[in-house]
Design a protein around this motif. Structure first.
Motif, PDB file in Angstrom:
ATOM      1  N   ASN A  83      11.789  43.122  -1.479  1.00 53.66           N
ATOM      2  CA  ASN A  83       9.698  43.207  -2.241  1.00 53.66           C
ATOM      3  C   ASN A  83      10.724  44.992  -3.300  1.00 53.66           C
ATOM      4  O   ASN A  83      10.629  45.557  -3.061  1.00 53.66           O
ATOM      5  N   ILE A  84      11.448  44.272  -4.566  1.00 53.04           N
ATOM      6  CA  ILE A  84      11.599  45.062  -5.358  1.00 53.04           C
ATOM      7  C   ILE A  84      10.370  45.233  -6.313  1.00 53.04           C
ATOM      8  O   ILE A  84      10.403  46.281  -6.644  1.00 53.04           O
ATOM      9  N   GLY A  85       9.373  44.695  -6.244  1.00 46.42           N
ATOM     10  CA  GLY A  85       8.113  44.517  -7.394  1.00 46.42           C
ATOM     11  C   GLY A  85       7.088  46.217  -6.912  1.00 46.42           C
ATOM     12  O   GLY A  85       6.458  45.975  -7.018  1.00 46.42           O
ATOM     13  N   LEU A  86       7.601  46.005  -4.951  1.00 41.78           N
ATOM     14  CA  LEU A  86       6.579  47.640  -4.895  1.00 41.78           C
ATOM     15  C   LEU A  86       6.220  48.658  -6.164  1.00 41.78           C
ATOM     16  O   LEU A  86       5.260  49.140  -5.701  1.00 41.78           O
ATOM     17  N   ILE A 143       7.389  41.541 -11.708  1.00 41.84           N
ATOM     18  CA  ILE A 143       6.309  42.511 -10.862  1.00 41.84           C
ATOM     19  C   ILE A 143       6.467  43.658 -12.549  1.00 41.84           C
ATOM     20  O   ILE A 143       5.176  44.376 -12.610  1.00 41.84           O
ATOM     21  N   ASN A 144       7.004  44.126 -11.889  1.00 42.64           N
ATOM     22  CA  ASN A 144       7.367  45.613 -12.672  1.00 42.64           C
ATOM     23  C   ASN A 144       7.114  45.917 -14.379  1.00 42.64           C
ATOM     24  O   ASN A 144       6.255  46.574 -14.521  1.00 42.64           O
ATOM     25  N   SER A 268       2.126  44.158   2.231  1.00 37.48           N
ATOM     26  CA  SER A 268       2.887  44.533   1.729  1.00 37.48           C
ATOM     27  C   SER A 268       2.542  45.282  -0.160  1.00 37.48           C
ATOM     28  O   SER A 268       2.421  46.605  -0.101  1.00 37.48           O
ATOM     29  N   GLY A 269       1.605  44.173  -0.451  1.00 37.56           N
ATOM     30  CA  GLY A 269       0.944  44.553  -1.932  1.00 37.56           C
ATOM     31  C   GLY A 269      -0.275  45.738  -1.740  1.00 37.56           C
ATOM     32  O   GLY A 269      -0.522  46.596  -2.490  1.00 37.56           O
ATOM     33  N   LEU A 270      -0.864  45.359  -0.183  1.00 34.70           N
ATOM     34  CA  LEU A 270      -2.112  46.335  -0.106  1.00 34.70           C
ATOM     35  C   LEU A 270      -1.186  48.107  -0.485  1.00 34.70           C
ATOM     36  O   LEU A 270      -2.278  48.144  -0.300  1.00 34.70           O
ATOM     37  N   LEU A 271      -0.622  48.020   0.712  1.00 37.81           N
ATOM     38  CA  LEU A 271       0.103  49.102   1.174  1.00 37.81           C
ATOM     39  C   LEU A 271       0.361  49.804  -0.192  1.00 37.81           C
ATOM     40  O   LEU A 271       0.646  50.590   0.042  1.00 37.81           O
ATOM     41  N   LEU A 300      11.288  52.351  -0.920  1.00 35.73           N
ATOM     42  CA  LEU A 300      12.431  51.004  -0.416  1.00 35.73           C
ATOM     43  C   LEU A 300      13.128  52.425  -0.498  1.00 35.73           C
ATOM     44  O   LEU A 300      13.926  51.991   0.814  1.00 35.73           O
ATOM     45  N   ALA A 301      13.564  53.623  -0.955  1.00 38.98           N
ATOM     46  CA  ALA A 301      15.614  54.266  -0.183  1.00 38.98           C
ATOM     47  C   ALA A 301      14.502  54.630   0.970  1.00 38.98           C
ATOM     48  O   ALA A 301      15.268  54.386   1.965  1.00 38.98           O
TER      49      ALA A 301
END
Length: 423
Positions: A83-86, A143-144, A268-271, A300-301
């Motif tokens: 999920n790079i789109g965070l 998404i980003n 993941s998106g909720l968080l 992510l890191a």
């Protein structure tokens, strides 16, 4: 006596290597040792803000959005979806959190709206990656990009006509409540002001985490053990993690892999949306364009630093939040004191690599870096302000480079999966 009558020499079985497990007493002991090390640096350099209550409080607030983003990445990647789109989901969370708080005149409505906004971005990611098999990186980057453009359009459409709002920001938002342990404030404040070795440092840390803490922060902290319990102590979590390790085997046992991947990406998106809502509702009290500042990537890191585990992730988020907070509190002096701490820690790592792991070359390289960092500390009195703003990102690079050798990502993380591969 024949050869068959001779005793057969059996190979000696070596016991399996014991895995290192971090227990609660060891964690507390490590944290206490870190405070002692910071206390030494404070006495040597006079940088009192490295353990002050203000720094600890700021670090806690800065760690929350990073931790929530990393926790979102943990859920997704444990199910095998990168999920790079965070970052984009956090952007959606900042806007929807502000909109929900203004629309319903309640900050908690904003919290819920921010989570839903992040989940909308996650649903797009799940459709692309899980349902249609699009490359996970391509979908996340899209998404980003879309998240930034979409929120800019919504700001012009909604906030531009409100009093105090504009095309780049919202009006001031209703505030969330805080909680304090008032009976500890005065004694801890007095003890911190004495600047005694270790005692004042512990007082500053305790005061920073017990005074003026947002209820949102408490909610975010509770999500870490809750995620651990769900993912590692329930049948649902076992099936979800199986989808990220061996999806074909999971399907052969009757697990609906698509369903579990969808659920993981939505959580993941909720968080991540909650992390974005924290930035607009708590950290700033207003929505601004570009508010996330790359915290989705730092999350992510933190997840990678924590080896895809909630506890390690929380530690990584705290580290990045602390280094970010230092630039707000006597930035140059505080970061300069931190160089001494880094040099001592690197020296300890070099000794451990040499004595326990028998890795001479790695120990030599680590020792050389420790000497170089100590030389920079000894030859300077402060750190330029241009460098202090880069400290969190530099910390991210250093931590990942040092931790890369012990990391183990889920075996099927990012691997395309199509239903029926088990046949």
């Amino acid at each position: 006596m024949t050869a068959t009558d001779l005793p057969v020499e059996r190979p000696v079985e070596t016991p399996p290597a014991r895995r290192f497990r971090l227990s609660a007493p060891m964690l507390l002991l490590g944290l206490a040792g870190l405070v002692v090390l910071l206390s030494v640096a404070r006495l040597v350099t006079g940088a009192n803000d490295i353990t002050s209550a203000g720094t600890v409080s700021a670090a806690l607030g800065l760690a929350v959005p990073i931790g929530l983003a990393g926790l979102g990445g943990l859920w997704s990647e444990r199910a095998g979806v990168v999920n790079i789109g965070l970052e984009g989901m956090m952007v959606l969370g900042t806007w929807f959190g502000a909109w929900g708080a203004l629309q319903f005149h309640s900050p908690w409505a904003g919290v819920l709206a921010g989570a839903i906004g992040g989940a909308l971005g996650a649903a797009i990611h799940a459709v692309a990656t899980v349902t249609f098999g699009v490359d996970h990186i391509i979908s996340g980057v899209a998404i980003n990009i879309v998240g930034v453009g979409f929120t800019q359009y919504l700001s012009q459409l909604v906030f531009n006509g409100m009093p105090g709002g504009g095309t780049k920001n919202s009006p001031p938002l209703p505030k969330l409540g805080t909680v304090s342990l008032g009976f500890l404030d005065d004694p801890l404040r007095t003890l911190e002001a004495t600047h005694w070795f270790v005692l004042s440092d512990f007082a500053g840390v305790l005061r920073g985490i017990t005074q003026g803490v947002s209820w949102f922060t408490i909610l975010a902290i509770l999500l870490v053990p809750l995620s651990f319990y769900v993912l590692w102590r329930t049948p649902f979590g076992l099936r979800l993690r199986a989808c990220g390790e061996r999806p074909v085997a999971a399907e052969s046992l009757g697990v609906n892999v698509y369903l579990y991947k969808w659920a993981a990406v939505l959580v993941s998106g909720l968080l991540a949306g909650l992390g974005g809502a924290f930035l607009s509702l708590v950290a700033a009290g207003i929505y601004r364009d570009g508010q996330t500042g790359g915290r989705g990537y730092i999350g992510l890191a933190a997840m990678i630093f924590g080896n895809w585990r909630p506890g390690g992730l929380a530690g990584g988020a705290a580290l990045f939040g602390y280094t970010d907070a230092l630039q707000l509190r006597q930035g140059g002096i505080s970061v300069h004191a931190l160089l001494l701490v880094v040099a001592l820690l690197l020296a300890a790592v070099a000794v451990y690599q040499l004595v326990r792991q028998r890795r001479g070359i790695a120990a030599l390289v680590t020792g050389i870096v420790a000497i170089a960092v100590f030389a920079i500390f000894a030859l300077t009195d402060t750190v330029p302000e241009q460098f202090t703003s880069f400290t969190p990102h530099l910390t991210t690079l250093l931590v990942l480079s040092l931790a890369s050798q012990r990391l183990r990502m889920p075996a099927a993380d990012g691997v395309p999966y199509r239903r029926g591969q088990a046949k």
